[in-house]
Scaffold this motif. Structure first.
Motif, PDB file in Angstrom:
ATOM      1  N   GLU A   1      22.066  43.124  33.312  1.00 12.15           N
ATOM      2  CA  GLU A   1      21.923  43.088  34.768  1.00 12.15           C
ATOM      3  C   GLU A   1      22.998  42.211  35.392  1.00 12.15           C
ATOM      4  OE1 GLU A   1      17.959  41.776  35.506  1.00 12.15           O
ATOM      5  OE2 GLU A   1      17.036  43.708  35.003  1.00 12.15           O
ATOM      6  N   LYS A   2      23.297  41.081  34.744  1.00 13.36           N
ATOM      7  CA  LYS A   2      24.339  40.197  35.245  1.00 13.36           C
ATOM      8  C   LYS A   2      25.704  40.877  35.197  1.00 13.36           C
ATOM      9  CE  LYS A   2      25.803  36.117  36.652  1.00 13.36           C
ATOM     10  NZ  LYS A   2      25.400  35.542  37.956  1.00 13.36           N
ATOM     11  N   MET A   3      25.977  41.601  34.122  1.00 18.43           N
ATOM     12  CA  MET A   3      27.253  42.292  33.994  1.00 18.43           C
ATOM     13  C   MET A   3      27.409  43.360  35.062  1.00 18.43           C
ATOM     14  SD  MET A   3      30.134  42.629  32.422  1.00 18.43           S
ATOM     15  CE  MET A   3      30.099  41.986  30.743  1.00 18.43           C
ATOM     16  N   VAL A   4      26.350  44.129  35.307  1.00 14.69           N
ATOM     17  CA  VAL A   4      26.393  45.163  36.337  1.00 14.69           C
ATOM     18  C   VAL A   4      26.643  44.525  37.711  1.00 14.69           C
ATOM     19  CG1 VAL A   4      25.014  46.882  37.571  1.00 14.69           C
ATOM     20  CG2 VAL A   4      24.986  46.817  35.077  1.00 14.69           C
ATOM     21  N   ALA A   5      25.969  43.398  37.990  1.00 15.00           N
ATOM     22  CA  ALA A   5      26.158  42.711  39.263  1.00 15.00           C
ATOM     23  C   ALA A   5      27.591  42.213  39.408  1.00 15.00           C
ATOM     24  CB  ALA A   5      25.170  41.547  39.388  1.00 15.00           C
ATOM     25  N   LEU A   6      28.165  41.692  38.328  1.00 15.32           N
ATOM     26  CA  LEU A   6      29.544  41.215  38.357  1.00 15.32           C
ATOM     27  C   LEU A   6      30.526  42.344  38.626  1.00 15.32           C
ATOM     28  CD1 LEU A   6      29.512  38.721  35.353  1.00 15.32           C
ATOM     29  CD2 LEU A   6      30.233  38.151  37.677  1.00 15.32           C
ATOM     30  N   VAL A   7      30.332  43.475  37.963  1.00 17.51           N
ATOM     31  CA  VAL A   7      31.240  44.609  38.146  1.00 17.51           C
ATOM     32  C   VAL A   7      31.143  45.150  39.570  1.00 17.51           C
ATOM     33  CG1 VAL A   7      31.728  46.976  37.440  1.00 17.51           C
ATOM     34  CG2 VAL A   7      31.257  45.239  35.704  1.00 17.51           C
ATOM     35  N   ALA A   8      29.918  45.298  40.084  1.00 20.52           N
ATOM     36  CA  ALA A   8      29.736  45.809  41.442  1.00 20.52           C
ATOM     37  C   ALA A   8      30.380  44.881  42.460  1.00 20.52           C
ATOM     38  CB  ALA A   8      28.242  45.976  41.735  1.00 20.52           C
ATOM     39  N   PHE A   9      30.210  43.573  42.260  1.00 20.68           N
ATOM     40  CA  PHE A   9      30.817  42.599  43.163  1.00 20.68           C
ATOM     41  C   PHE A   9      32.340  42.644  43.083  1.00 20.68           C
ATOM     42  CE2 PHE A   9      32.587  38.397  44.003  1.00 20.68           C
ATOM     43  CZ  PHE A   9      32.000  38.061  45.216  1.00 20.68           C
ATOM     44  N   ALA A  10      32.874  42.667  41.853  1.00 19.85           N
ATOM     45  CA  ALA A  10      34.320  42.618  41.659  1.00 19.85           C
ATOM     46  C   ALA A  10      35.019  43.831  42.261  1.00 19.85           C
ATOM     47  CB  ALA A  10      34.645  42.507  40.167  1.00 19.85           C
ATOM     48  N   ARG A  11      34.374  44.992  42.246  1.00 13.75           N
ATOM     49  CA  ARG A  11      34.997  46.197  42.818  1.00 13.75           C
ATOM     50  C   ARG A  11      35.292  46.013  44.293  1.00 13.75           C
ATOM     51  NH1 ARG A  11      31.674  51.313  42.133  1.00 13.75           N
ATOM     52  NH2 ARG A  11      33.639  52.353  42.598  1.00 13.75           N
ATOM     53  N   VAL A  12      34.426  45.282  44.977  1.00 12.60           N
ATOM     54  CA  VAL A  12      34.627  45.052  46.411  1.00 12.60           C
ATOM     55  C   VAL A  12      35.465  43.795  46.647  1.00 12.60           C
ATOM     56  CG1 VAL A  12      33.467  44.633  48.627  1.00 12.60           C
ATOM     57  CG2 VAL A  12      32.465  46.212  46.972  1.00 12.60           C
ATOM     58  N   ALA A  13      35.190  42.731  45.889  1.00  8.53           N
ATOM     59  CA  ALA A  13      35.842  41.444  46.133  1.00  8.53           C
ATOM     60  C   ALA A  13      37.303  41.417  45.710  1.00  8.53           C
ATOM     61  CB  ALA A  13      35.077  40.340  45.394  1.00  8.53           C
ATOM     62  N   PHE A  14      37.639  42.142  44.635  1.00  6.02           N
ATOM     63  CA  PHE A  14      39.001  42.074  44.105  1.00  6.02           C
ATOM     64  C   PHE A  14      39.700  43.422  44.066  1.00  6.02           C
ATOM     65  CE2 PHE A  14      36.868  38.400  42.177  1.00  6.02           C
ATOM     66  CZ  PHE A  14      37.736  37.403  42.569  1.00  6.02           C
ATOM     67  N   GLY A  15      38.952  44.491  44.155  1.00  9.40           N
ATOM     68  CA  GLY A  15      39.570  45.797  44.044  1.00  9.40           C
ATOM     69  C   GLY A  15      39.275  46.662  45.234  1.00  9.40           C
ATOM     70  N   ALA A  16      39.160  47.945  44.998  1.00  4.89           N
ATOM     71  CA  ALA A  16      38.866  48.913  46.051  1.00  4.89           C
ATOM     72  C   ALA A  16      37.801  49.854  45.536  1.00  4.89           C
ATOM     73  CB  ALA A  16      40.119  49.700  46.439  1.00  4.89           C
ATOM     74  N   SER A  17      36.705  49.941  46.255  1.00  7.34           N
ATOM     75  CA  SER A  17      35.630  50.841  45.826  1.00  7.34           C
ATOM     76  C   SER A  17      36.145  52.275  45.792  1.00  7.34           C
ATOM     77  CB  SER A  17      34.447  50.741  46.785  1.00  7.34           C
ATOM     78  OG  SER A  17      33.482  51.721  46.494  1.00  7.34           O
ATOM     79  N   THR A  18      35.746  53.009  44.787  1.00  7.02           N
ATOM     80  CA  THR A  18      36.194  54.394  44.670  1.00  7.02           C
ATOM     81  C   THR A  18      35.314  55.346  45.464  1.00  7.02           C
ATOM     82  OG1 THR A  18      34.852  54.686  42.667  1.00  7.02           O
ATOM     83  CG2 THR A  18      37.136  53.967  42.378  1.00  7.02           C
ATOM     84  N   SER A  19      34.200  54.848  45.988  1.00  6.79           N
ATOM     85  CA  SER A  19      33.245  55.750  46.637  1.00  6.79           C
ATOM     86  C   SER A  19      33.035  55.478  48.116  1.00  6.79           C
ATOM     87  CB  SER A  19      31.889  55.675  45.921  1.00  6.79           C
ATOM     88  OG  SER A  19      31.378  54.360  45.975  1.00  6.79           O
ATOM     89  N   ALA A  20      33.640  54.457  48.666  1.00  8.65           N
ATOM     90  CA  ALA A  20      33.376  54.123  50.064  1.00  8.65           C
ATOM     91  C   ALA A  20      34.615  53.540  50.725  1.00  8.65           C
ATOM     92  CB  ALA A  20      32.215  53.138  50.167  1.00  8.65           C
ATOM     93  N   GLU A  21      34.812  53.915  51.969  1.00  6.12           N
ATOM     94  CA  GLU A  21      35.863  53.323  52.788  1.00  6.12           C
ATOM     95  C   GLU A  21      35.306  52.201  53.647  1.00  6.12           C
ATOM     96  OE1 GLU A  21      39.126  53.796  52.884  1.00  6.12           O
ATOM     97  OE2 GLU A  21      39.023  55.238  51.243  1.00  6.12           O
TER      98      GLU A  21
END
Length: 216
Positions: free
Chosen positions: A62-82
């Protein structure tokens, strides 16, 4: 109050390496815990610890999933939302900070936030919570006017920012200290600056306030 000033950007590859290092540091703990849990499950002499192993694996996953979801927005670019809703961004931050000593108060306005605004918001929120190592209340809010105002106020005993974080939020290169403590504050400053906004930091005894202004 200290307003940020522009400074020369670090080399692009060096910046990418620091972000990658930060992510690896964050991921290694839950990944290692999952591996340890799986080792326990496979150990025939540790079958009495099976429930403990499953609990460790579940919590770490659960912690890993939360980290990945956060990192996609905080450091990268979400692939599913503008654009992102305030509620969805609150869920990202809450998922990452759950179980910590600080209490998160999410008072962010509804409506949509652009990728740059969302990136600034979640990084600011995380750093506000991180400013409370001994617990307290981290209040995150936003207000729309001629410009979007995002604020994070950390109130509690020993509320503080490390010197590396203060340097990063001022857009200053890392001097002495740990790169991992500098890169996310610098990334927040860079996000605000590149979007045509600004970042201000205010520190008092028992209180830290971060404020980002960005175009709507």
């Amino acid at each position: 109050m200290t307003d940020t000033a522009f400074s020369p950007l670090p080399d692009g590859q060096a910046l990418a390496a620091l972000v990658a290092g930060k992510l690896c540091h964050d991921f290694i703990s839950p990944a290692g815990a999952i591996s340890s849990g799986l080792d326990l499950l496979k150990d025939p002499t540790a079958q009495d610890m099976r429930d403990d192993a499953m609990g460790l694996i579940e919590a770490s996953a659960e912690k890993m999933v939360a980290l990945v979801a956060f990192a996609r927005v905080a450091f990268g670019a979400s692939t599913s939302a503008e654009r992102f809703s305030g509620a969805d961004l609150g869920d990202l931050v809450a998922g990452l900070t759950a179980g910590g000593r600080a209490t998160l108060e999410w008072r962010v306005e509804g409506g949509d936030y652009s990728k740059a605004q969302a990136r600034a918001l979640v990084n600011l929120a995380y750093l506000t919570v991180a400013a409370l190592p001994s617990g307290g209340v981290a209040t995150i809010s936003s207000e729309r006017g001629e410009r979007l105002r995002i604020s994070g106020v950390a109130e509690g005993p020993r509320a503080r920012l490390k010197p590396e974080a203060i340097a990063g939020m001022a857009g200053q290169p890392l001097g002495e200290g740990l790169p991992g403590q500098w890169i996310q504050p610098y990334w927040l400053w860079l996000t605000a600056r590149d979007a045509g906004g600004s970042l201000a930091v205010e520190t008092d005894e028992g209180r830290v306030a971060l404020t980002v202004h960005m175009p709507n």
